[in-house]
Design a protein around this motif. Structure first.
Motif, PDB file in Angstrom:
ATOM      1  N   GLN A 130       0.821  -1.210   0.000  1.00  0.00           N
ATOM      2  CA  GLN A 130       0.000   0.000   0.000  1.00  0.00           C
ATOM      3  C   GLN A 130       0.858   1.264   0.000  1.00  0.00           C
ATOM      4  O   GLN A 130       0.532   2.242  -0.681  1.00  0.00           O
ATOM      5  CB  GLN A 130      -0.934   0.007   1.213  1.00  0.00           C
ATOM      6  CG  GLN A 130      -2.016  -1.024   1.145  1.00  0.00           C
ATOM      7  CD  GLN A 130      -2.747  -1.006  -0.184  1.00  0.00           C
ATOM      8  OE1 GLN A 130      -3.384  -0.025  -0.566  1.00  0.00           O
ATOM      9  NE2 GLN A 130      -2.640  -2.096  -0.928  1.00  0.00           N
ATOM     10  N   LEU A 131       1.937   1.257   0.760  1.00  0.00           N
ATOM     11  CA  LEU A 131       2.822   2.428   0.749  1.00  0.00           C
ATOM     12  C   LEU A 131       3.415   2.650  -0.640  1.00  0.00           C
ATOM     13  O   LEU A 131       3.533   3.791  -1.107  1.00  0.00           O
ATOM     14  CB  LEU A 131       3.929   2.256   1.788  1.00  0.00           C
ATOM     15  CG  LEU A 131       3.522   2.402   3.265  1.00  0.00           C
ATOM     16  CD1 LEU A 131       4.727   2.222   4.166  1.00  0.00           C
ATOM     17  CD2 LEU A 131       2.881   3.762   3.510  1.00  0.00           C
ATOM     18  N   ALA A 132       3.801   1.544  -1.291  1.00  0.00           N
ATOM     19  CA  ALA A 132       4.340   1.668  -2.651  1.00  0.00           C
ATOM     20  C   ALA A 132       3.281   2.190  -3.610  1.00  0.00           C
ATOM     21  O   ALA A 132       3.548   3.067  -4.443  1.00  0.00           O
ATOM     22  CB  ALA A 132       4.859   0.310  -3.130  1.00  0.00           C
ATOM     23  N   ARG A 133       2.048   1.668  -3.496  1.00  0.00           N
ATOM     24  CA  ARG A 133       0.962   2.113  -4.376  1.00  0.00           C
ATOM     25  C   ARG A 133       0.612   3.572  -4.124  1.00  0.00           C
ATOM     26  O   ARG A 133       0.534   4.377  -5.056  1.00  0.00           O
ATOM     27  CB  ARG A 133      -0.264   1.227  -4.150  1.00  0.00           C
ATOM     28  CG  ARG A 133      -1.509   1.710  -4.884  1.00  0.00           C
ATOM     29  CD  ARG A 133      -2.715   0.873  -4.517  1.00  0.00           C
ATOM     30  NE  ARG A 133      -2.742  -0.383  -5.233  1.00  0.00           N
ATOM     31  CZ  ARG A 133      -3.240  -1.523  -4.752  1.00  0.00           C
ATOM     32  NH1 ARG A 133      -3.718  -1.540  -3.529  1.00  0.00           N
ATOM     33  NH2 ARG A 133      -3.255  -2.610  -5.480  1.00  0.00           N
ATOM     34  N   ILE A 164      -7.437  14.496   0.660  1.00  0.00           N
ATOM     35  CA  ILE A 164      -7.799  13.082   0.621  1.00  0.00           C
ATOM     36  C   ILE A 164      -7.968  12.533   2.030  1.00  0.00           C
ATOM     37  O   ILE A 164      -8.919  11.788   2.314  1.00  0.00           O
ATOM     38  CB  ILE A 164      -6.734  12.280  -0.150  1.00  0.00           C
ATOM     39  CG1 ILE A 164      -6.684  12.729  -1.615  1.00  0.00           C
ATOM     40  CG2 ILE A 164      -7.040  10.782  -0.084  1.00  0.00           C
ATOM     41  CD1 ILE A 164      -5.522  12.160  -2.398  1.00  0.00           C
ATOM     42  N   ILE A 165      -7.074  12.883   2.923  1.00  0.00           N
ATOM     43  CA  ILE A 165      -7.164  12.405   4.303  1.00  0.00           C
ATOM     44  C   ILE A 165      -8.453  12.866   4.955  1.00  0.00           C
ATOM     45  O   ILE A 165      -9.142  12.092   5.632  1.00  0.00           O
ATOM     46  CB  ILE A 165      -5.939  12.885   5.118  1.00  0.00           C
ATOM     47  CG1 ILE A 165      -4.676  12.124   4.670  1.00  0.00           C
ATOM     48  CG2 ILE A 165      -6.173  12.660   6.615  1.00  0.00           C
ATOM     49  CD1 ILE A 165      -3.399  12.655   5.280  1.00  0.00           C
ATOM     50  N   ILE A 166      -8.830  14.118   4.743  1.00  0.00           N
ATOM     51  CA  ILE A 166     -10.032  14.660   5.385  1.00  0.00           C
ATOM     52  C   ILE A 166     -11.280  13.880   4.963  1.00  0.00           C
ATOM     53  O   ILE A 166     -12.063  13.413   5.800  1.00  0.00           O
ATOM     54  CB  ILE A 166     -10.196  16.157   5.056  1.00  0.00           C
ATOM     55  CG1 ILE A 166      -9.112  16.972   5.762  1.00  0.00           C
ATOM     56  CG2 ILE A 166     -11.583  16.650   5.486  1.00  0.00           C
ATOM     57  CD1 ILE A 166      -9.096  18.435   5.382  1.00  0.00           C
ATOM     58  N   TYR A 167     -11.478  13.723   3.644  1.00  0.00           N
ATOM     59  CA  TYR A 167     -12.733  13.085   3.233  1.00  0.00           C
ATOM     60  C   TYR A 167     -12.728  11.575   3.519  1.00  0.00           C
ATOM     61  O   TYR A 167     -13.776  10.966   3.759  1.00  0.00           O
ATOM     62  CB  TYR A 167     -13.063  13.413   1.770  1.00  0.00           C
ATOM     63  CG  TYR A 167     -12.690  12.419   0.717  1.00  0.00           C
ATOM     64  CD1 TYR A 167     -13.462  11.279   0.492  1.00  0.00           C
ATOM     65  CD2 TYR A 167     -11.597  12.630  -0.117  1.00  0.00           C
ATOM     66  CE1 TYR A 167     -13.148  10.390  -0.507  1.00  0.00           C
ATOM     67  CE2 TYR A 167     -11.283  11.747  -1.128  1.00  0.00           C
ATOM     68  CZ  TYR A 167     -12.064  10.627  -1.315  1.00  0.00           C
ATOM     69  OH  TYR A 167     -11.740   9.739  -2.321  1.00  0.00           O
ATOM     70  N   THR A 168     -11.547  10.937   3.530  1.00  0.00           N
ATOM     71  CA  THR A 168     -11.492   9.509   3.841  1.00  0.00           C
ATOM     72  C   THR A 168     -11.742   9.259   5.322  1.00  0.00           C
ATOM     73  O   THR A 168     -12.482   8.334   5.684  1.00  0.00           O
ATOM     74  CB  THR A 168     -10.127   8.922   3.437  1.00  0.00           C
ATOM     75  OG1 THR A 168      -9.848   9.237   2.070  1.00  0.00           O
ATOM     76  CG2 THR A 168     -10.119   7.412   3.605  1.00  0.00           C
ATOM     77  N   VAL A 169     -11.147  10.081   6.189  1.00  0.00           N
ATOM     78  CA  VAL A 169     -11.348   9.933   7.631  1.00  0.00           C
ATOM     79  C   VAL A 169     -12.816  10.161   7.991  1.00  0.00           C
ATOM     80  O   VAL A 169     -13.407   9.421   8.777  1.00  0.00           O
ATOM     81  CB  VAL A 169     -10.444  10.906   8.419  1.00  0.00           C
ATOM     82  CG1 VAL A 169     -10.858  10.966   9.885  1.00  0.00           C
ATOM     83  CG2 VAL A 169      -8.985  10.488   8.304  1.00  0.00           C
ATOM     84  N   LEU A 170     -13.416  11.160   7.395  1.00  0.00           N
ATOM     85  CA  LEU A 170     -14.796  11.488   7.732  1.00  0.00           C
ATOM     86  C   LEU A 170     -15.784  10.464   7.189  1.00  0.00           C
ATOM     87  O   LEU A 170     -16.710  10.037   7.882  1.00  0.00           O
ATOM     88  CB  LEU A 170     -15.147  12.876   7.187  1.00  0.00           C
ATOM     89  CG  LEU A 170     -14.465  14.077   7.842  1.00  0.00           C
ATOM     90  CD1 LEU A 170     -14.824  15.350   7.102  1.00  0.00           C
ATOM     91  CD2 LEU A 170     -14.869  14.188   9.317  1.00  0.00           C
ATOM     92  N   THR A 368      -7.787   5.743  -5.587  1.00  0.00           N
ATOM     93  CA  THR A 368      -6.902   4.662  -5.157  1.00  0.00           C
ATOM     94  C   THR A 368      -6.266   4.964  -3.808  1.00  0.00           C
ATOM     95  O   THR A 368      -6.129   4.072  -2.961  1.00  0.00           O
ATOM     96  CB  THR A 368      -5.812   4.421  -6.215  1.00  0.00           C
ATOM     97  OG1 THR A 368      -6.429   4.265  -7.488  1.00  0.00           O
ATOM     98  CG2 THR A 368      -5.009   3.182  -5.892  1.00  0.00           C
ATOM     99  N   ILE A 369      -5.872   6.206  -3.587  1.00  0.00           N
ATOM    100  CA  ILE A 369      -5.256   6.564  -2.313  1.00  0.00           C
ATOM    101  C   ILE A 369      -6.245   6.401  -1.167  1.00  0.00           C
ATOM    102  O   ILE A 369      -5.921   5.837  -0.120  1.00  0.00           O
ATOM    103  CB  ILE A 369      -4.706   8.001  -2.367  1.00  0.00           C
ATOM    104  CG1 ILE A 369      -3.518   8.082  -3.326  1.00  0.00           C
ATOM    105  CG2 ILE A 369      -4.280   8.471  -0.975  1.00  0.00           C
ATOM    106  CD1 ILE A 369      -3.003   9.490  -3.548  1.00  0.00           C
ATOM    107  N   SER A 370      -7.470   6.885  -1.351  1.00  0.00           N
ATOM    108  CA  SER A 370      -8.456   6.821  -0.271  1.00  0.00           C
ATOM    109  C   SER A 370      -8.810   5.381   0.074  1.00  0.00           C
ATOM    110  O   SER A 370      -8.919   5.023   1.258  1.00  0.00           O
ATOM    111  CB  SER A 370      -9.712   7.601  -0.656  1.00  0.00           C
ATOM    112  OG  SER A 370     -10.303   7.071  -1.828  1.00  0.00           O
ATOM    113  N   GLY A 410      -1.927   7.916   5.240  1.00  0.00           N
ATOM    114  CA  GLY A 410      -1.844   9.011   4.282  1.00  0.00           C
ATOM    115  C   GLY A 410      -0.536   9.770   4.371  1.00  0.00           C
ATOM    116  O   GLY A 410       0.089  10.093   3.353  1.00  0.00           O
ATOM    117  N   LEU A 411      -0.087  10.034   5.585  1.00  0.00           N
ATOM    118  CA  LEU A 411       1.164  10.769   5.774  1.00  0.00           C
ATOM    119  C   LEU A 411       2.368   9.948   5.308  1.00  0.00           C
ATOM    120  O   LEU A 411       3.278  10.470   4.651  1.00  0.00           O
ATOM    121  CB  LEU A 411       1.323  11.157   7.247  1.00  0.00           C
ATOM    122  CG  LEU A 411       0.289  12.154   7.789  1.00  0.00           C
ATOM    123  CD1 LEU A 411       0.488  12.358   9.288  1.00  0.00           C
ATOM    124  CD2 LEU A 411       0.379  13.484   7.058  1.00  0.00           C
TER     125      LEU A 411
END
Length: 532
Positions: A130-133, A164-170, A368-370, A410-411
């Motif tokens: 996942q980190l690589a992707r 991306i982090i905001i909408y995925t976390v929420l 893909t990231i989310s 995400g980070l």
């Protein structure tokens, strides 16, 4: 520095705000970890299929595939041709298996079968994959937006990553799936728009593109000789089958979606929908790459700026203009393929449409990231924290951990993307890293669900041997000339093939001479259930 017009910036900003709005909307429903991770099994199969399609159609496809077609040919399209066979295996066997276990994590059954080491090993392989992707996708989107805006790639990754982090976390998995449905449509529309603009700007249109491509052998699928030392048709076919089998059968990104469906039948249909949409969509991106090649063959002066920029990046800061020009003249199309489509968007797309295309590329990255962030957070919570630190978590504690895991993933993904700055081909990097990390995971999984004889010690021994084979195949090409006889002679795409088979076949053999002790516990096996 290039700069986007106000209209384009407004379209991009509106898209980002809309994605965050989706997260806020679904946040109201995420009151428990089941809803956050599996949407309580309420997603229709067609939406899951388009979601999986959007995950496949990442910025690696949006930018990397045209770059490969521009720099070489359609050899990489064989990867897509391998998908139907892998999908058949997954829909017929893997989906019923996962639905019957009821476990949200794809790796829980490995501990039941072989012990905690097997689960931990698979989890580590998955998280590294996942980190690589995520890193390669962050790199791809930064490459494009840097060309459009002139901002540093690090700044682009930071801004897009925060959104991306905001909408995925929420929003959780439900927000991820429904936004991916929209993003899949946006991406496909963006690709069609790019192809239209290339053909519209090309003297002679599609016919001229086809004639140049045929003359330059740009439509080749690779050699058909049984040669596994080069990227032949058969090497990419084998690589694609094993990678897609890993995606559909072992990757938490996809397995988690099977649990969001109302039934095994709906989950199986989602796989087939993904395949029938993705295969022609990926062909579209190869056509775009070949069309760009033909366009810049007709207008070579229009690509000089890209070649000069790539040459300058390869030389010291003290290099003279003459040295940069000389280096640029020696570059091959493969050296700057990933930068061609962003350059075309910058120079040839009208105002307003640039904003739409950037939104399409952003959606390719965000989907893909989310999904990778959500799946990684689920694996961290269920397979690491819940297994080793605090087994009895309350619903509120689990939900908080899922949020924290999403942010951390995400980070770390942004950091991986920054570390990739300077690579020649984002698609090559992703294929190589995914093959390395996925090989051991897939081999162990197949061993666990197919073999009834292989026990804990035999599986551990087989995995150690398989990992050593993977390490040798990965790093032996760097051996000095004095040790050239010990280098891996096979193409790097064969790592996942040989690594998977090493673990699986050695495990089968050891299971015969070192059989597992009989227990009362049921051994999970692949069972064919009526999903059609």
């Amino acid at each position: 520095m290039n700069s986007l017009r106000v209209l384009d910036l407004a379209i991009i900003a509106l898209y980002l705000v809309a994605m965050i709005g989706v997260g806020v909307y679904f946040a109201r429903k995420n009151k428990n970890p089941e809803q956050y991770s599996s949407a309580s099994g309420s997603i229709p199969g067609w939406a899951i299929g388009l979601s999986i399609y959007a995950t496949f159609l990442s910025s690696n496809t949006f930018l990397g595939v045209p770059g490969k077609a521009f720099g070489a040919n359609w050899n990489a399209f064989v990867f897509s041709l391998s998908m139907p066979l892998a999908a058949w295996v997954a829909a017929r066997y893997f989906v019923p298996f996962y639905r019957s276990t009821g476990e949200i994590s794809a790796y829980t059954h490995l501990e039941n079968r072989f012990g905690s080491w097997a689960r931990t090993y698979a989890v580590v392989c998955f998280l590294l994959t996942q980190l690589a992707r995520i890193g390669s996708i962050f790199f791809g989107i930064a490459l494009t937006l840097q060309a459009l805006t002139g901002f540093s790639m690090e700044m682009v990754m930071l801004v897009t990553g925060v959104c991306i982090i905001i909408y995925t976390v929420l929003g959780g998995i439900e927000a991820v799936i429904w936004t991916e449905v929209v993003q899949g449509i946006i991406k496909t529309g963006g690709a069609l728009l790019i192809l239209y603009l290339i053909a519209d700007n090309m003297p002679g249109g599609i016919g001229r593109i086809a004639s140049i491509g045929q003359a330059q052998d740009k439509f080749s699928l690779g050699g058909f000789a049984p040669d596994f030392t080069q990227s032949t048709f058969w090497v990419v076919l084998l690589y694609g089958f094993f990678i897609n089998l890993n995606n559909f059968g072992v990757d938490q990104n996809y397995v988690q979606r099977y649990h969001t469906a109302a039934s095994a039948k709906q989950a199986a249909k989602s796989i087939w929908l993904c395949v029938w949409v993705y295969v022609p969509a990926s062909l579209l991106f190869f056509i775009i790459g070949s069309a760009l090649f033909a366009y810049y063959q007709v207008h070579p002066e229009l690509i000089e700026a890209v070649k000069l920029k790539v040459a300058a990046e390869r030389l010291p800061l003290t290099a003279t203009a003459a040295q940069i020009s000389q280096t640029a003249a020696q570059l091959l199309p493969a050296d700057y393929g990933d930068k061609v489509m962003p350059h075309f968007i910058v120079t040839k797309v009208p105002p307003g449409l640039v904003g739409l295309l950037v939104s399409a590329i952003l959606s390719a990255a965000m989907s893909t990231i989310s999904s990778g962030m959500n799946a990684s957070a689920t694996v961290f919570t269920a397979d690491i924290y819940g297994r080793y630190f605090q087994p009895h978590l309350t619903g509120r504690q689990t939900l908080r951990l899922l949020h924290i895991g999403t942010v951390v993933t995400g980070l770390l993904g942004m950091g991986t993307g920054i570390a990739m700055i300077g690579v020649k081909s984002v698609l090559d990097v992703w294929w190589e890293l995914s093959g390395i990390f996925a090989a051991g995971m897939l081999g162990l999984f197949l061993l666990g669900v197919i073999s009834r004889q292989t026990g804990n010690h035999a599986a551990l021994t087989a995995t150690i041997i398989g990992v050593l084979v993977i390490l040798w195949m990965t790093f032996s090409p760097n051996l000095p000339e004095s040790l050239a006889a010990f280098r891996n002679p096979l193409h790097k795409s064969m790592i996942i093939v040989v690594g998977t088979l090493s673990i699986f076949l050695v495990g089968l053999l050891l299971g015969q001479v070192w059989p597992r002790k009989p227990t009362k516990a049921a051994v999970p096996t692949l069972k064919k259930e009526p999903v059609y």
